[in-house]
Design a protein around this motif. Sequence first.
Motif, mmCIF file in Angstrom:
data_model
loop_
_atom_site.group_PDB
_atom_site.id
_atom_site.type_symbol
_atom_site.label_atom_id
_atom_site.label_comp_id
_atom_site.label_asym_id
_atom_site.label_seq_id
_atom_site.Cartn_x
_atom_site.Cartn_y
_atom_site.Cartn_z
ATOM 1 N N SER A 63 0.832 -1.207 0.000
ATOM 2 C CA SER A 63 0.000 0.000 0.000
ATOM 3 C C SER A 63 0.867 1.258 0.000
ATOM 4 O O SER A 63 0.473 2.281 -0.567
ATOM 5 C CB SER A 63 -0.948 0.012 1.196
ATOM 6 O OG SER A 63 -0.256 0.206 2.399
ATOM 7 N N THR A 64 2.060 1.191 0.591
ATOM 8 C CA THR A 64 2.947 2.345 0.585
ATOM 9 C C THR A 64 3.438 2.639 -0.828
ATOM 10 O O THR A 64 3.498 3.788 -1.246
ATOM 11 C CB THR A 64 4.136 2.123 1.545
ATOM 12 O OG1 THR A 64 3.625 1.829 2.849
ATOM 13 C CG2 THR A 64 5.014 3.341 1.622
ATOM 14 N N LYS A 67 0.505 4.200 -2.718
ATOM 15 C CA LYS A 67 0.341 5.608 -2.352
ATOM 16 C C LYS A 67 1.399 6.469 -3.025
ATOM 17 O O LYS A 67 1.106 7.551 -3.533
ATOM 18 C CB LYS A 67 0.439 5.784 -0.838
ATOM 19 C CG LYS A 67 -0.737 5.270 -0.068
ATOM 20 C CD LYS A 67 -0.463 5.406 1.421
ATOM 21 C CE LYS A 67 -1.437 4.631 2.254
ATOM 22 N NZ LYS A 67 -1.069 4.623 3.681
ATOM 23 N N HIS A 124 6.822 8.626 0.777
ATOM 24 C CA HIS A 124 6.254 7.274 0.739
ATOM 25 C C HIS A 124 7.213 6.298 0.067
ATOM 26 O O HIS A 124 7.374 5.157 0.515
ATOM 27 C CB HIS A 124 4.902 7.260 0.031
ATOM 28 C CG HIS A 124 3.774 7.772 0.876
ATOM 29 N ND1 HIS A 124 3.276 7.072 1.948
ATOM 30 C CD2 HIS A 124 3.059 8.915 0.817
ATOM 31 C CE1 HIS A 124 2.305 7.759 2.509
ATOM 32 N NE2 HIS A 124 2.158 8.884 1.841
#
Length: 190
Positions: A63-64, A67, A124
């Motif tokens: 998910s990082t 993002k 990120h």
Amino acid sequence: MKKQTLLGILGTLVLGALGSGLWELIKPGFSFLGSTALTVISLGFDSVVNDIYSRVGRANLPSTWIKSTALLILGVMFYVMTAMRSVRANTAPNTNQATVSRYLIGSLVFALFGAFIVVGAGRHAYVAKTRGHFDYLVRASAPYLSPEQRLSIDSRLALVTNRADYEALVVELKQCLKDNKVAIADDSEF
């Protein structure tokens, strides 16, 4: 298959090989970019650096990366909109100075938002890269750690609050690998 297609494929392969070879030659010169990138994305503030490292412990790697990619695309879109506004201001017929000024101010606002978003994407990406490196060290050390030691390392990573905490864990894992004579990839490869 046509001769042009075959030559195009062969040319692509040769250029790819040359590019890869060139990268291997200049890659050592870019090892300093990791700390430079951290300084840029943290704007030089220690509190921001510590926040980045605390996020490493909490990061969900996929998910990082998602993002980071989404923010980067959004940032690029802001820069494209900035360019479009600037072109429109300079090419619109019958524009007076007030209209041009409004377009340029709007362009500046879009550029500032774009810069803010791109820096966020960089943060990120740095978190994901750092977490990926840590996960690599844990996997490489796994045969030499007891289940209790692995749980302790996972727990300590989740509780990291600053760069020093993170680096202490990395040193511990690297020492474990060194004690067991395991060669690992260089940090610059992550």
